[in-house]
Scaffold this motif. Structure first.
Motif, mmCIF file in Angstrom:
data_model
loop_
_atom_site.group_PDB
_atom_site.id
_atom_site.type_symbol
_atom_site.label_atom_id
_atom_site.label_comp_id
_atom_site.label_asym_id
_atom_site.label_seq_id
_atom_site.Cartn_x
_atom_site.Cartn_y
_atom_site.Cartn_z
ATOM 1 N N PHE A 21 -6.206 14.271 3.085
ATOM 2 C CA PHE A 21 -6.705 13.179 3.935
ATOM 3 C C PHE A 21 -5.535 12.412 4.547
ATOM 4 O O PHE A 21 -5.565 12.052 5.727
ATOM 5 N N PHE A 22 -4.498 12.183 3.749
ATOM 6 C CA PHE A 22 -3.341 11.422 4.216
ATOM 7 C C PHE A 22 -2.679 12.102 5.407
ATOM 8 O O PHE A 22 -2.399 11.458 6.418
ATOM 9 N N ILE A 23 -2.419 13.402 5.308
ATOM 10 C CA ILE A 23 -1.716 14.088 6.385
ATOM 11 C C ILE A 23 -2.585 14.187 7.637
ATOM 12 O O ILE A 23 -2.081 14.154 8.772
ATOM 13 N N LYS A 24 -3.913 14.268 7.457
ATOM 14 C CA LYS A 24 -4.796 14.317 8.625
ATOM 15 C C LYS A 24 -4.883 12.950 9.302
ATOM 16 O O LYS A 24 -4.945 12.854 10.532
ATOM 17 N N PHE A 25 -4.880 11.887 8.489
ATOM 18 C CA PHE A 25 -4.954 10.536 9.048
ATOM 19 C C PHE A 25 -3.618 10.112 9.654
ATOM 20 O O PHE A 25 -3.576 9.268 10.553
ATOM 21 N N LYS A 26 -2.547 10.717 9.187
ATOM 22 C CA LYS A 26 -1.195 10.333 9.612
ATOM 23 C C LYS A 26 -1.023 10.413 11.125
ATOM 24 O O LYS A 26 -0.389 9.548 11.732
ATOM 25 N N LYS A 27 -1.595 11.444 11.752
ATOM 26 C CA LYS A 27 -1.405 11.600 13.195
ATOM 27 C C LYS A 27 -2.037 10.444 13.971
ATOM 28 O O LYS A 27 -1.512 10.011 15.010
ATOM 29 N N TYR A 28 -3.172 9.929 13.458
ATOM 30 C CA TYR A 28 -3.811 8.781 14.104
ATOM 31 C C TYR A 28 -3.001 7.510 13.856
ATOM 32 O O TYR A 28 -2.882 6.654 14.734
ATOM 33 N N LEU A 68 0.829 -1.208 0.000
ATOM 34 C CA LEU A 68 0.000 0.000 0.000
ATOM 35 C C LEU A 68 0.865 1.261 0.000
ATOM 36 O O LEU A 68 0.543 2.252 -0.667
ATOM 37 N N LYS A 69 1.974 1.237 0.735
ATOM 38 C CA LYS A 69 2.830 2.430 0.786
ATOM 39 C C LYS A 69 3.459 2.731 -0.565
ATOM 40 O O LYS A 69 3.763 3.889 -0.871
ATOM 41 N N TYR A 70 3.643 1.713 -1.401
ATOM 42 C CA TYR A 70 4.169 1.939 -2.746
ATOM 43 C C TYR A 70 3.113 2.583 -3.644
ATOM 44 O O TYR A 70 3.436 3.416 -4.492
ATOM 45 N N VAL A 71 1.861 2.198 -3.435
ATOM 46 C CA VAL A 71 0.758 2.839 -4.165
ATOM 47 C C VAL A 71 0.667 4.310 -3.775
ATOM 48 O O VAL A 71 0.514 5.196 -4.629
ATOM 49 N N ILE A 72 0.800 4.571 -2.477
ATOM 50 C CA ILE A 72 0.765 5.957 -1.992
ATOM 51 C C ILE A 72 1.948 6.733 -2.545
ATOM 52 O O ILE A 72 1.822 7.914 -2.912
ATOM 53 N N LEU A 73 3.107 6.100 -2.647
ATOM 54 C CA LEU A 73 4.287 6.742 -3.230
ATOM 55 C C LEU A 73 4.011 7.167 -4.673
ATOM 56 O O LEU A 73 4.350 8.296 -5.064
ATOM 57 N N VAL A 74 3.396 6.299 -5.460
ATOM 58 C CA VAL A 74 3.069 6.621 -6.854
ATOM 59 C C VAL A 74 2.133 7.824 -6.913
ATOM 60 O O VAL A 74 2.295 8.717 -7.745
#
Length: 245
Positions: free
Chosen positions: A117-124, A81-87
């Motif tokens: 959304f990613f940066i807001k979810f990151k803290k959780y 999943l992190k590779y998909v997010i990287l793309v």
């Protein structure tokens, strides 16, 4: 090493490089550190990785009976999943501004609905979920870790090796790895979600009489604590020199 260092994070400092402002405490300095010293930055210096580590330790104490281990059949696919997010982030950088990644991270994060959304979810993902699922963000969501994995696979400078002739296949290194890497099945651990914590090289995990695990830098064996004691000051000194001189 089973106890990681929580190094103060120099946030917000910038310096002009090649015509644009660059945060040397983040991506340019970090990238250089990865190129030369492997993933040690993740395990010893990264503020998010270290915060996740300590929260995971707290969760093990506070909620020992509800610690969650993702089954291997789900764990392995989820790591992609992190590779998909990287793309996706690469696409955002290409379609918006090429210097995003090295300048204003927050501008990059708030440039699209997904990145917001990613940066807001990151803290959780860093501060709450690790209470129950250790290293959740590092394993599944950190797109920077995905990029560093790719880089480290092709670099010859730093790596962890398992001496198969001396290994007694006790698999203690597997149990010690906070990222759940099956070290006992590998000859070299490079770019495979390794965060350079060196827990698998600890003598308490792999006894000196066995001596199956070793850290190598430029092809030579080096003690992990000595390596970290040299690299961490060099990293911060380099950062300071670039920022202030």
């Amino acid at each position: 090493m089973t106890v990681l260092l929580f190094i103060p994070w120099f946030g917000g400092f910038t310096s002009a490089v090649f015509g644009f402002e660059a945060e040397f405490e983040t991506e340019i300095a970090v990238m250089l550190a990865f190129l030369l010293f492997g993933p040690l930055w993740c395990g010893w210096i990264c503020p998010f990785g270290n915060l996740s580590y300590f929260i995971s330790r707290a969760g093990a104490v506070l909620f020992p009976n509800i610690q969650i281990t993702i089954p291997e059949k789900a764990d392995r696919p989820l790591r992609y999943l992190k590779y998909v997010i990287l793309v996706i982030f690469i696409y955002v950088i290409i379609t918006h501004r090429f210097d995003y990644f090295f300048t204003d991270h927050m501008e990059m994060y708030f440039s699209t609905e997904f990145t917001t959304f990613f940066i807001k979810f990151k803290k959780y993902a860093i501060m709450l979920i690790p209470l129950l699922i250790p290293r959740f963000f590092c394993k599944y969501l950190c797109f920077q870790k995905a990029m560093y994995n790719i880089i480290n696979r092709f670099l010859p400078f730093t790596s962890i090796h398992r001496n198969t002739d001396q290994c007694v296949e006790c698999r203690k290194c597997d149990k010690a790895c906070p990222m759940g890497i099956n070290i006992s099945t590998m000859d070299s651990i490079k770019g495979k979600d390794c965060i350079g914590c060196f827990s698998c090289v600890d003598e308490k995990v792999c006894p000196s009489k066995v001596n199956a695990m070793e850290l190598r830098f430029l092809g030579k064996k080096i003690k992990p604590l000595k390596f970290a004691a040299i690299v961490i000051p060099v990293y911060y000194l380099t950062t300071w020199l670039v920022l202030y001189i």
